[in-house]
Design a protein around this motif. Sequence first.
Motif, short mmCIF file in Angstrom:
data_model
loop_
_atom_site.label_atom_id
_atom_site.label_comp_id
_atom_site.label_asym_id
_atom_site.label_seq_id
_atom_site.Cartn_x
_atom_site.Cartn_y
_atom_site.Cartn_z
N ASN A 107 -56.69 -50.39 -2.85
CA ASN A 107 -56.80 -49.82 -1.51
C ASN A 107 -56.14 -50.73 -0.48
O ASN A 107 -56.60 -50.87 0.66
CB ASN A 107 -58.26 -49.54 -1.15
CG ASN A 107 -58.40 -48.57 -0.01
OD1 ASN A 107 -57.57 -47.69 0.18
ND2 ASN A 107 -59.45 -48.73 0.78
N ALA A 108 -55.06 -51.40 -0.87
CA ALA A 108 -54.41 -52.42 -0.05
C ALA A 108 -53.37 -51.82 0.89
O ALA A 108 -52.87 -50.72 0.67
CB ALA A 108 -53.75 -53.45 -0.95
N ASP A 109 -53.05 -52.58 1.92
CA ASP A 109 -51.92 -52.28 2.80
C ASP A 109 -50.73 -53.08 2.29
O ASP A 109 -50.88 -54.23 1.88
CB ASP A 109 -52.22 -52.70 4.24
CG ASP A 109 -53.34 -51.89 4.87
OD1 ASP A 109 -53.44 -50.69 4.57
OD2 ASP A 109 -54.12 -52.48 5.64
N VAL A 110 -49.55 -52.47 2.32
CA VAL A 110 -48.35 -53.10 1.77
C VAL A 110 -47.22 -53.00 2.78
O VAL A 110 -47.03 -51.96 3.41
CB VAL A 110 -47.93 -52.41 0.45
CG1 VAL A 110 -46.62 -52.95 -0.08
CG2 VAL A 110 -49.02 -52.54 -0.59
N VAL A 138 -49.00 -58.06 0.91
CA VAL A 138 -50.14 -57.22 0.53
C VAL A 138 -51.40 -57.74 1.23
O VAL A 138 -51.71 -58.93 1.16
CB VAL A 138 -50.35 -57.26 -1.01
CG1 VAL A 138 -51.51 -56.36 -1.40
CG2 VAL A 138 -49.07 -56.88 -1.74
N ALA A 174 -45.32 -50.53 -4.61
CA ALA A 174 -46.47 -50.38 -3.71
C ALA A 174 -47.67 -49.67 -4.31
O ALA A 174 -48.82 -50.06 -4.06
CB ALA A 174 -46.02 -49.64 -2.45
N GLU A 175 -47.44 -48.63 -5.11
CA GLU A 175 -48.55 -47.80 -5.59
C GLU A 175 -49.63 -48.55 -6.36
O GLU A 175 -50.81 -48.23 -6.18
CB GLU A 175 -48.03 -46.62 -6.41
CG GLU A 175 -47.31 -45.57 -5.60
CD GLU A 175 -48.17 -44.88 -4.55
OE1 GLU A 175 -49.40 -44.79 -4.72
OE2 GLU A 175 -47.60 -44.45 -3.53
N PHE A 218 -51.88 -49.82 -3.71
CA PHE A 218 -52.56 -48.72 -3.02
C PHE A 218 -53.68 -48.16 -3.90
O PHE A 218 -54.82 -48.01 -3.46
CB PHE A 218 -51.60 -47.57 -2.70
CG PHE A 218 -50.53 -47.88 -1.68
CD1 PHE A 218 -50.72 -48.82 -0.68
CD2 PHE A 218 -49.33 -47.20 -1.73
CE1 PHE A 218 -49.73 -49.07 0.25
CE2 PHE A 218 -48.33 -47.43 -0.80
CZ PHE A 218 -48.53 -48.37 0.19
N LEU A 219 -53.34 -47.83 -5.13
CA LEU A 219 -54.27 -47.10 -6.00
C LEU A 219 -55.39 -47.96 -6.57
O LEU A 219 -56.52 -47.49 -6.69
CB LEU A 219 -53.48 -46.44 -7.14
CG LEU A 219 -52.48 -45.38 -6.70
CD1 LEU A 219 -51.63 -44.93 -7.88
CD2 LEU A 219 -53.18 -44.20 -6.06
#
Length: 101
Positions: free
Chosen positions: A74-77, A7, A66-67, A70-71
């Motif tokens: 605002n990360a990249d996974v 992450v 992952a969500e 993300f939510l």
Amino acid sequence: MRMLLNVRIPHEPFNTLVREGTAGEVIGRILEELKPEAAYFTEQNGTRGAVLVVNLDDPSGIPALAEPFFLKLNADVELRVAMVAEDLMKAGLESLGSKWK
């Protein structure tokens, strides 16, 4: 299946969460939900990051891993399959070596 969940957390919105005093709560909620085997927090390319060891029984479980990142962050996974030494020992490297001479 054991997976490495990598992450990368951008400065925002995490800086705001830190200033509001809620960063620990958000991370805690995510970890409680994912129940990783291990979680390591580190720097990645100048931003905050984490590497989690998680178990995935079925590919349909990927969004649940992952969500939250993300939510909420605002990360990249990124997800990668991972083996421990015992897994590698069961891989049949000896027969693969003779097959692909």
